[in-house]
Design a protein around this motif. Structure first.
Motif, PDB file in Angstrom:
ATOM      1  N   ASP A 140       0.841  -1.205   0.000  1.00 47.94           N
ATOM      2  CA  ASP A 140       0.000   0.000   0.000  1.00 47.94           C
ATOM      3  C   ASP A 140       0.873   1.250   0.000  1.00 47.94           C
ATOM      4  N   GLY A 141       0.638   2.159  -0.931  1.00 46.13           N
ATOM      5  CA  GLY A 141       1.408   3.392  -1.023  1.00 46.13           C
ATOM      6  C   GLY A 141       2.591   3.306  -1.962  1.00 46.13           C
ATOM      7  N   PHE A 142       2.801   2.147  -2.604  1.00 46.78           N
ATOM      8  CA  PHE A 142       3.939   1.960  -3.504  1.00 46.78           C
ATOM      9  C   PHE A 142       3.472   1.668  -4.931  1.00 46.78           C
ATOM     10  N   GLU A 143       4.248   2.151  -5.886  1.00 47.37           N
ATOM     11  CA  GLU A 143       4.044   1.767  -7.279  1.00 47.37           C
ATOM     12  C   GLU A 143       4.407   0.282  -7.434  1.00 47.37           C
ATOM     13  N   ASP A 144       3.962  -0.329  -8.517  1.00 51.04           N
ATOM     14  CA  ASP A 144       4.269  -1.732  -8.793  1.00 51.04           C
ATOM     15  C   ASP A 144       5.782  -1.910  -8.885  1.00 51.04           C
ATOM     16  N   LEU A 145       6.303  -2.921  -8.195  1.00 52.33           N
ATOM     17  CA  LEU A 145       7.744  -3.162  -8.214  1.00 52.33           C
ATOM     18  C   LEU A 145       8.249  -3.662  -9.563  1.00 52.33           C
ATOM     19  N   ASP A 146       7.322  -4.018 -10.465  1.00 49.13           N
ATOM     20  CA  ASP A 146       7.724  -4.448 -11.808  1.00 49.13           C
ATOM     21  C   ASP A 146       8.405  -3.331 -12.577  1.00 49.13           C
ATOM     22  N   THR A 147       8.295  -2.110 -12.101  1.00 52.88           N
ATOM     23  CA  THR A 147       8.962  -0.988 -12.754  1.00 52.88           C
ATOM     24  C   THR A 147      10.475  -1.059 -12.601  1.00 52.88           C
ATOM     25  N   GLY A 148      10.944  -1.922 -11.675  1.00 57.70           N
ATOM     26  CA  GLY A 148      12.386  -2.071 -11.470  1.00 57.70           C
ATOM     27  C   GLY A 148      12.940  -1.115 -10.443  1.00 57.70           C
ATOM     28  N   ASN A 202      15.743  -6.572   0.095  1.00 54.45           N
ATOM     29  CA  ASN A 202      15.348  -7.952  -0.185  1.00 54.45           C
ATOM     30  C   ASN A 202      15.263  -8.264  -1.679  1.00 54.45           C
ATOM     31  N   PHE A 203      14.818  -7.279  -2.498  1.00 58.31           N
ATOM     32  CA  PHE A 203      14.616  -7.521  -3.922  1.00 58.31           C
ATOM     33  C   PHE A 203      15.761  -7.008  -4.783  1.00 58.31           C
ATOM     34  N   GLY A 204      16.750  -6.381  -4.141  1.00 59.74           N
ATOM     35  CA  GLY A 204      17.885  -5.872  -4.896  1.00 59.74           C
ATOM     36  C   GLY A 204      17.503  -4.776  -5.868  1.00 59.74           C
ATOM     37  N   LEU A 205      16.531  -3.938  -5.513  1.00 58.43           N
ATOM     38  CA  LEU A 205      16.048  -2.867  -6.394  1.00 58.43           C
ATOM     39  C   LEU A 205      16.525  -1.508  -5.886  1.00 58.43           C
ATOM     40  N   PRO A 206      16.846  -0.584  -6.775  1.00 59.99           N
ATOM     41  CA  PRO A 206      17.194   0.775  -6.345  1.00 59.99           C
ATOM     42  C   PRO A 206      15.946   1.532  -5.899  1.00 59.99           C
ATOM     43  N   ILE A 207      16.152   2.513  -5.047  1.00 61.86           N
ATOM     44  CA  ILE A 207      15.052   3.382  -4.621  1.00 61.86           C
ATOM     45  C   ILE A 207      14.988   4.575  -5.557  1.00 61.86           C
ATOM     46  N   GLU A 208      13.816   4.847  -6.097  1.00 56.18           N
ATOM     47  CA  GLU A 208      13.631   5.965  -7.034  1.00 56.18           C
ATOM     48  C   GLU A 208      14.080   7.280  -6.392  1.00 56.18           C
ATOM     49  N   GLY A 209      14.664   8.153  -7.175  1.00 54.52           N
ATOM     50  CA  GLY A 209      15.314   9.356  -6.667  1.00 54.52           C
ATOM     51  C   GLY A 209      14.462  10.219  -5.759  1.00 54.52           C
ATOM     52  N   ASN A 210      13.255  10.574  -6.183  1.00 56.79           N
ATOM     53  CA  ASN A 210      12.405  11.443  -5.358  1.00 56.79           C
ATOM     54  C   ASN A 210      11.902  10.720  -4.106  1.00 56.79           C
TER      55      ASN A 210
END
Length: 441
Positions: free
Chosen positions: A129-137, A165-173
């Motif tokens: 909840d509150g997050f965009e789909d993680l499929d965006t990378g 856990n998923f090895g994904l970067p956090i979006e800049g903003n």
């Protein structure tokens, strides 16, 4: 460094190789107070007088509890004092800074010292909840990140967990919003909720998670004792020079799960294994030392883990690992390795040392020696025969038949396995002393 201090360090190393703590008390001050007429060095150790005499037969007794005895070697006299081994004592008292002899010597000089596996079942409801789909990378908060965070600051911790856990970067903003809200995260998120998220981080990814806590400045408010390690320098190895202790801590956390995967608590112990260095650090001849950092670290870790709402069993386990993580670092004798094997969780302690060596790109010389000694000493307690049977225990102690005999027999077996009892006379002395200590009838 003066020759007497070097010789004292060698004496300490002999004691440590046999599985006991030892260090030179306040080496800078002792060197300052030394001259040709006063070639004495004070040493602190957890080994008692009987144990010291086995290593140094010419040791002279003091006859007191606060001073174990003295040893004369060449022109130098070494004075031995008992170390603080009480786990509940105050941190500042763990490492000795002054002795009666040193105080007297300073008075004579007219001088004074300047400073005296994941343990949480996740709740699937509204996880994203509150997050965009993680499929965006990328890990991205919906809408305006600052406004989305204001609705639930726990989302900042969730973002760090997803990234780790998923090895994904956090979006800049999203990252900037977390950074701007770090103080509010600590103000509005309960420790219980924060730790619920932390417990969902896999052991293999925990080094990434705590690194993000540090980079977002959340760790600085949550566990300042750990964040401060980024400003404490130590030697990585002889070729690469200095590193900060925080970088080393992350390295140990990264390598530990390679040998013991899914070990969440062992990885948590790696996080705290060097926290005591902040309090033990001292410069001597332009070189930093961290005497007793493992003992101090266990006490500091206990305080922090209580603050983080860990339960008693969890705290005891992590603090035990922190307290003993230095044992396998030294080239141990047969007696030292048996004392090491008598410790609870010793396989975890071995892997903490292996991870430490990997993080430093260090030498495996001592580690490989200890592995060989370990294989030689691996004798199950079940296959050991006690040096005294039940009838002999009753004869020497005077106790009546009953469960007390079995208690003493088990204690004797453990002492034999640890190498503390190796002969019948020592066994007789042990059972009699144990009977008095435990008040057995």
């Amino acid at each position: 460094m003066s020759q007497p201090i070097k010789e004292a360090a060698a004496v300490c190393k002999t004691i440590m190789r046999n599985g006991y703590d030892a260090y030179v008390i306040n080496a800078p001050l002792q060197e300052r107070a030394m001259d040709q007429d006063h070639m004495e060095v004070d040493i602190c150790t957890e080994l008692d007088f009987t144990g010291l005499t086995k290593l140094f037969p010419s040791l002279e007794t003091s006859g007191g509890l606060d001073f174990l005895g003295s040893l004369r070697q060449g022109q130098v006299t070494f004075n031995f004092y008992p170390a603080d081994v009480i786990e509940s004592s105050y941190t500042d008292g763990t490492i000795a800074r002054m002795t009666p002899r040193l105080v007297k010597r300073l008075e004579e000089m007219g001088d004074m010292p300047l400073t005296w596996a994941c343990p949480y079942i996740p709740d699937p409801r509204a996880v994203y909840d509150g997050f965009e789909d993680l499929d965006t990378g990328k890990v991205t908060l919906e809408g305006l990140p600052d406004e989305t965070l204001k609705k639930d600051y726990l989302r900042a911790i969730k973002a760090l967990r997803f990234s780790a856990n998923f090895g994904l970067p956090i979006e800049g903003n999203t990252w900037l919003a977390i950074l701007r809200s770090s103080r509010r995260v600590l103000d509005y998120v309960s420790v219980t909720d924060l730790m619920d998220e932390w417990r969902k981080v896999e052991a293999e990814n925990m080094h990434r998670f705590v690194s993000l806590l540090f980079e977002s400045m959340i760790l600085h408010g949550l566990i300042p004792e750990l964040a401060s390690l980024s400003r404490v320098k130590q030697v990585k190895n002889q070729e690469e020079g200095l590193e900060n202790v925080w970088e080393h801590t992350l390295g140990v956390m990264r390598y530990y799960p390679e040998e013991l995967p899914y070990d969440w608590y062992g990885t948590m112990a790696c996080l705290f294994h060097d926290v005591g260095k902040l309090f033990a650090a001292e410069y001597f001849h332009d070189r930093i030392t961290f005497y007793q950092h493992h003992r101090i670290g266990a006490k500091v870790a206990r305080k922090i883990l209580k603050r983080l709402r860990f339960n008693t069993d969890e705290i005891d386990l992590v603090c035990h690992l922190v307290r003993h993580h230095m044992r396998f670092h030294f080239m141990l004798t047969d007696r030292g390795i048996r004392r090491f094997m008598a410790l609870d969780e010793y396989p975890r302690l071995m892997e903490m040392v292996r991870a430490d060596i990997k993080a430093r790109d260090g030498s495996y010389k001592e580690f490989n020696h200890n592995l060989k000694m370990l294989q030689k000493a691996k004798v199950s307690e079940d296959t050991l025969e006690p040096l005294l049977n039940g009838h002999e225990i009753m004869e020497f102690t005077g106790i009546k038949p009953g469960p007390g005999v079995g208690v003493i027999r088990e204690a004797l077996l453990q002492a034999q396995a640890a190498g503390d009892v190796t002969s019948v006379p020592e066994a007789i002395e042990f059972v009699m002393r144990y009977k008095e200590k435990e008040h057995l009838q």
